[in-house]
Motif scaffolding. Structure first.
Motif, short mmCIF file in Angstrom:
data_model
loop_
_atom_site.label_atom_id
_atom_site.label_comp_id
_atom_site.label_asym_id
_atom_site.label_seq_id
_atom_site.Cartn_x
_atom_site.Cartn_y
_atom_site.Cartn_z
N ASP A 287 1.94 -3.99 9.10
CA ASP A 287 2.70 -5.07 8.47
C ASP A 287 2.22 -6.44 8.92
N ASP A 288 1.49 -6.49 10.03
CA ASP A 288 1.02 -7.77 10.55
C ASP A 288 -0.30 -8.21 9.91
N VAL A 289 -0.86 -7.37 9.03
CA VAL A 289 -2.13 -7.69 8.38
C VAL A 289 -1.91 -7.78 6.87
N THR A 290 -2.36 -8.86 6.27
CA THR A 290 -2.28 -8.99 4.82
C THR A 290 -3.62 -9.46 4.27
N ALA A 291 -3.95 -8.99 3.06
CA ALA A 291 -5.18 -9.40 2.38
C ALA A 291 -4.87 -9.59 0.91
N THR A 292 -5.16 -10.78 0.39
CA THR A 292 -4.88 -11.10 -1.01
C THR A 292 -6.17 -11.54 -1.68
N LEU A 293 -6.55 -10.84 -2.76
CA LEU A 293 -7.78 -11.13 -3.50
C LEU A 293 -7.42 -11.57 -4.90
N THR A 294 -7.97 -12.68 -5.33
CA THR A 294 -7.77 -13.16 -6.70
C THR A 294 -9.11 -13.34 -7.38
N ASP A 295 -9.14 -13.04 -8.71
CA ASP A 295 -10.38 -13.17 -9.47
C ASP A 295 -10.56 -14.62 -9.93
N PRO A 296 -11.65 -14.94 -10.65
CA PRO A 296 -11.90 -16.34 -11.03
C PRO A 296 -10.78 -16.97 -11.85
N SER A 297 -9.99 -16.16 -12.57
CA SER A 297 -8.90 -16.70 -13.39
C SER A 297 -7.60 -16.83 -12.60
N GLY A 298 -7.58 -16.41 -11.34
CA GLY A 298 -6.39 -16.46 -10.53
C GLY A 298 -5.58 -15.19 -10.54
N GLN A 299 -6.04 -14.18 -11.28
CA GLN A 299 -5.35 -12.90 -11.34
C GLN A 299 -5.54 -12.14 -10.03
N VAL A 300 -4.43 -11.57 -9.50
CA VAL A 300 -4.50 -10.83 -8.25
C VAL A 300 -5.18 -9.48 -8.47
N VAL A 301 -6.14 -9.16 -7.62
CA VAL A 301 -6.84 -7.87 -7.67
C VAL A 301 -6.23 -6.97 -6.60
N PRO A 302 -5.74 -5.79 -6.95
CA PRO A 302 -5.12 -4.90 -5.95
C PRO A 302 -6.09 -4.59 -4.81
N THR A 303 -5.57 -4.64 -3.58
CA THR A 303 -6.36 -4.30 -2.40
C THR A 303 -5.65 -3.24 -1.59
N GLN A 304 -6.41 -2.48 -0.82
CA GLN A 304 -5.85 -1.48 0.08
C GLN A 304 -6.37 -1.76 1.49
N LEU A 305 -5.46 -1.65 2.46
CA LEU A 305 -5.81 -1.85 3.87
C LEU A 305 -5.75 -0.51 4.57
N GLN A 306 -6.81 -0.18 5.30
CA GLN A 306 -6.84 1.07 6.04
C GLN A 306 -7.51 0.85 7.38
N GLU A 307 -6.81 1.25 8.46
CA GLU A 307 -7.37 1.11 9.80
C GLU A 307 -8.36 2.24 10.03
N LYS A 308 -9.62 1.89 10.31
CA LYS A 308 -10.68 2.87 10.50
C LYS A 308 -10.91 3.20 11.97
N GLY A 309 -10.24 2.51 12.83
CA GLY A 309 -10.38 2.68 14.27
C GLY A 309 -9.64 1.55 14.96
#
Length: 736
Positions: A403-425
Motif C-alpha cells: 500500500d506504500d507504493v503507487t505507480a500511475t501511467l498515463t498515455d499521450p492523451s492523458g488516459q490512465v493505463v492500467p499498471t500492476q505492482l509485484q514485489e520480485k524480491g
C-alpha cells in the motif's frame, strides 16, 4: 622550485623516515601505491609475505621480474637526504671528503659526485675537464636556503653510457636516453623519436597537476562525508535510546497481550543499533583508509611537482597516473550510510486487536528520493515492465508494504493505463503495463507518499518495427562498427559482435549499448561467432567474401580476448555460421562444401551432414533438448532441420516476401520454448515459427538493412547484426 618547508628538523622527521624501520631512508624505493620504503626493509618484508602487501595501506603489490630491485628509486627523497646530510655536514670543523681534512673545513658540495669539498678541492674539482659540468653548491647557498634549492638534484646518468647525462626521451620506446643513445640505439627515424626531456617533463607536469585536481575534489568530499558519519555515530546512541523509550511506552499500553512482542521489538532495536553502529564503524574505517590513500597520492604528486627533476617527473607520472586511476576507479561509497534506529507504532492502540501481528515494527526510514526506477524501452501492445528499487538511507534494498507504493501511467492523451505492482524480491518491484498507443507516456511513482527521484518519468512507447536500441554506427573507433556479420550473448548477458571490416570482436552492454571492450581477431573474413560453456568466443573465418580472400579456420579466444587455439582441419572449406554444444562440440555451416560439419572440440570431423540436400547453408541454431539443429539455406529460401546423427528431420519455408515466407533467410536462433526465430536478409522480416516449422507471427521488419546473424538476449530482445546499406549496427527488437 624551492621547498616550502622551513624547519629542517620537522622536514627530516616527516619526509625522511622509513615507516618500517623508523630510520632515515636507505635507498628509498616507491611501490605502485606511491608509498616509499627502504630497499632492505622491502626485501625483508617480501620474504615474510606472499603476496606482498604495502606496509602502510595494505594494497597488494606485484613486484617486477627483478623483485624489489626493479622498483623505481624515489629521487625526490634521495635529494632530500642529500640536502639534509650536506646542510648538516658543510659547517665549521667538518672535514673535506677529498683531502680528508688536510686543508680547511668543507665549504661546498658537488651534486654529481655527492661529496663535501673544501675551498681548495673545489677549485681543483672545477678545473678537471671531465668535471666541468658538475654542480657545486656553496655553504652560503645552503645556509641562505629555507628549503631544498632547485639546483640541488643529482644528475641522472645513462645506464648504457655511464658518463653521459640523460637529456632525451624516446617517445616510441618510452625510455630516457643520453646524447650518445640518440646517435646509436635511438637514432631519429620511423622507430625512434628522441626529444628534449624538458618538453616531455612539462607535459607530464600538466598531467600530474590534473591528477592533483582529481584527487583533491574527491579528498574534500571524503573528508566532509567522514565528518558527517562521525556526527551520525555520535547521535546513534541518542536515537536508539529514544526509540527504545517510545517502544516501551507503546507496549505498556498494550498490557499483557503484547508483552512478548514488546520484548522482541526491544531486542530487535538493540540488535539494529549494533548493526548500524558496526556498519558506520566499517564505513568510517573504509573512508579513513581511502582518505589516507587519496592524501598520500596527492602529496606524492605535489612533491614530484615541487621537488622532482624532469627525469623524476617522467619516471613517476605513469605510476602516479596508475595509482590515482586505481583509487578513483573503485572508491568507497562515501554517501551511503544506514539510518538511525527509528521506532513506529504501526497500529493505533485502539485497533491493536486487528493488527497485532504487525505491531511495533522496527524499520529504517525510507527516503523516496533515494529510490530508483529503471525505465525500459517499451513496445505497443506488448507487456512491458519498469523496475523499482526501494532502498534505505544506506542505499540497501528494504521492504515496504504494498500500500506504500503507487505507480500511475498515463498515455499521450492523458488516459490512465492500467499498471500492476509485484514485489520480485526484497525491495525490488516490477511495474508492468500494456500500452495501447505509441508516443510518450508519463509514469509517476511514489513510495511512502513521496515521489521517487526523477518522477514523473517519460516512457517512450514505440511501434513493434522500431528497434528499442540501436548499437553502433559505421566507423573504426570504439563503439563503432564496420560490416558486423554475427552476434552472440556472453556469460554476462553482453552482446558480442564480430566485425568483418574492423577485424575484431567488440562487446557491448545489452541494456545501454555502451562499448565495454574489444579485441582483434587474427585473419581475414571473420564471419560467425558463438560462445562455449566456458565463456570462450568461437569465431569462424570463411574462405572469401565479396572479393576478399581469407584462410578458412575456426579460432578460439578467451573471455579476455586472447587467442587460445586455431582449428584448421582439412574438412573446412568455407565456414560461416557456428553453434557450440554444451560438451564443446561444434556444428559449422560450410557454404563451399554445401553441408554442415559436426566437429570435436579440437576441430576434427565427426560427420558431414546435409550433403546433397543443402545448397548454400549460412547460419545455425541448436536445440539440444531435442538433439536438433537448424540451418538457414540462403539459396533454397528454406530452413533445414537435422538431428545430431545427421538425419534430415524436416524443413520449412516457401520462397516469397509475405508473412510466413522466406527470402534469403540468414540469421537464426531458438527460444527456450523451442520456437524458431529467422530473419530474411532481403526484406528484413523477422519471423517466428513453431517447433514444427509452423508460422506463428512476425516480430518486426528490421530497419538497419542486410540483417545477418541474430541472437536472443536473456531479457527477451532479439539482437540483429545489420551488415551494410543503412546498417553497420546492431538493432535490438522486443521479443515475447
Amino acid at each position: 622550485m624551492a621547498s616550502k618547508i622551513p624547519d629542517s628538523h620537522n622536514f627530516d622527521e616527516q619526509f625522511l623516515t622509513c615507516p618500517v624501520c623508523m630510520l632515515h631512508f636507505r635507498d628509498p624505493r616507491v611501490l605502485p601505491c606511491l608509498h616509499t620504503f627502504c630497499r632492505d626493509c622491502l626485501q625483508e618484508w617480501a620474504t615474510k609475505q606472499q603476496p606482498l602487501e604495502c606496509p602502510t595501506c595494505r594494497t597488494q603489490v606485484s613486484l617486477p621480474d627483478q623483485g624489489v630491485d626493479g622498483l623505481r628509486t624515489n629521487f625526490y627523497v634521495s635529494n632530500l637526504l642529500d640536502f639534509a646530510a650536506v646542510k648538516k655536514g658543510a659547517g665549521p670543523g667538518v672535514p673535506c671528503q677529498v683531502c680528508e681534512g688536510k686543508g680547511e673545513g668543507a665549504r661546498s658540495w658537488c651534486v654529481q659526485c655527492a661529496v663535501l669539498l673544501c675551498e681548495s678541492c673545489t677549485s681543483t674539482h672545477r678545473r678537471f675537464p671531465t668535471m666541468k659540468g658538475h654542480q657545486i653548491v656553496t655553504q652560503e647557498n645552503l645556509e641562505a636556503s629555507e628549503g631544498v634549492p632547485s639546483s640541488f638534484q643529482r644528475k641522472a646518468f645513462c645506464p648504457e653510457h655511464e658518463d653521459q647525462v640523460l637529456t632525451f626521451y624516446c617517445e616510441p620506446c618510452q625510455t630516457l636516453v643520453c646524447v650518445a643513445c640518440t646517435v646509436v640505439d635511438h637514432r631519429p627515424g620511423d622507430q625512434h623519436n628522441p626529444v628534449k626531456i624538458g618538453s616531455v617533463a612539462e607535459r607530464k607536469k600538466r598531467d600530474l597537476q590534473k591528477l592533483i585536481g582529481n584527487v583533491e575534489s574527491r579528498e574534500k568530499f571524503a573528508r566532509g562525508t567522514l565528518n558527517e558519519v562521525e556526527r551520525e555515530l555520535s547521535e546513534l546512541p541518542t536515537s536508539a535510546d529514544a526509540a527504545i523509550e517510545q517502544a516501551t511506552i507503546y507496549f505498556d499500553q498494550l498490557m499483557a497481550l503484547l508483552q512478548d512482542r514488546k520484548e522482541e521489538v526491544v531486542t530487535e532495536i538493540s540488535s539494529r543499533r549494533q548493526e548500524v553502529g558496526k556498519c558506520l564503524d566499517t564505513q568510517k574505517e573504509a573512508m579513513e583508509f581511502e582518505l589516507a590513500g587519496l592524501t598520500s597520492a596527492s602529496e606524492f604528486c605535489k612533491q614530484a611537482l615541487e621537488h622532482g627533476s624532469d627525469v623524476h617527473v617522467i619516471e613517476v607520472e605513469g605510476q602516479a597516473q596508475q595509482r590515482v586511476e586505481e583509487l578513483l576507479r573503485s572508491p568507497s561509497d562515501l554517501t551511503a550510510r544506514p539510518s538511525q534506529v527509528v521506532f513506529s507504532e504501526g497500529t493505533a492502540v485502539a485497533e491493536f486487536r486487528d493488527d497485532v501481528a504487525r505491531a511495533g515494527c522496527v524499520h529504517v526510514k525510507v527516503d523516496a528520493s533515494k529510490c530508483l526506477v529503471e525505465i525500459k524501452a517499451a513496445v505497443v501492445k506488448f507487456s512491458n515492465v519498469c523496475l523499482l528499487s526501494i532502498v534505505d538511507q544506506n542505499r540497501q534494498l528494504c521492504s515496504v508494504l504494498k500500500d506504500d507504493v503507487t505507480a500511475t501511467l498515463t498515455d499521450p492523451s492523458g488516459q490512465v493505463v492500467p499498471t500492476q505492482l509485484q514485489e520480485k524480491g526484497r525491495g525490488l518491484w516490477e511495474i508492468s503495463y500494456t500500452p495501447e498507443v505509441t508516443g510518450n507516456h508519463r509514469l509517476e511513482v511514489n513510495v511512502n507518499g513521496g515521489s521517487v527521484a526523477g518522477s514523473p518519468f517519460e516512457v517512450r512507447v514505440q511501434s513493434r518495427d522500431t528497434p528499442v536500441l540501436t548499437i553502433g554506427r559505421w566507423g573504426l573507433g570504439e563503439g563503432e562498427l564496420s560490416f558486423p556479420t554475427d552476434v552472440a550473448v556472453d556469460m554476462d548477458g553482453n552482446i558480442a559482435v564480430v566485425e568483418l571490416g574492423n577485424k575484431r570482436v567488440q562487446i557491448f552492454d545489452a541494456k545501454t549499448g555502451q562499448s565495454l571492450r574489444s579485441f582483434p581477431v587474427d585473419g581475414e573474413c571473420a564471419r560467425g561467432i558463438d560462445m562455449d560453456s566456458n565463456g570462450q568466443f568461437i569465431v569462424t573465418f570463411e574462405n572469401r567474401y565479396y572479393g576478399t580472400t581469407g584462410n578458412p579456420a575456426i579460432r578460439v579466444y578467451s573471455q579476455e580476448g586472447k587467442l587460445t587455439k586455431t582449428l584448421k582441419h582439412d574438412c573446412l572449406r568455407d565456414p560461416i555460421g557456428v553453434a557450440v554444444l554444451q560438451d564443446g562440440r561444434m556444428v559449422v555451416a560450410d557454404s563451399i562444401r554445401k553441408s554442415c560439419l559436426l566437429l570435436h572440440p579440437d576441430g576434427s570431423l565427426i560427420r558431414d551432414i546435409g550433403k546433397g540436400q543443402l545448397q548454400n547453408p549460412w547460419f545455425i541454431a541448436v536445440d539440444e533438448s531435442r538433439d536438433l539443429f537448424f540451418v538457414t539455406d540462403i539459396d533454397a529460401h528454406k530452413v533445414f532441420v537435422f538431428d545430431l546423427e545427421g538425419k534430415l528431420k524436416f524443413g520449412f519455408g516457401e520462397p516469397g516476401e509475405d508473412e510466413g515466407e522466406l527470402f534469403w533467410p540468414s540469421g537464426i536462433t531458438v527460444d527456450p520454448a523451442g520456437n524458431i526465430i529467422v530473419v530474411n536478409r532481403d526484406n528484413g522480416r523477422l519471423q517466428v515459427f513453431g517447433p514444427d516449422g509452423t508460422y506463428l507471427r512476425t516480430v518486426a521488419t528490421v530497419k538497419g538493412g542486410d540483417p545477418e546473424g541474430i541472437a536472443l538476449t536473456p531479457d527477451n530482445h532479439i539482437a540483429v547484426a545489420c551488415f551494410q546499406y543503412r546498417g553497420h549496427c546492431v538493432e535490438l527488437y522486443r521479443y515475447e
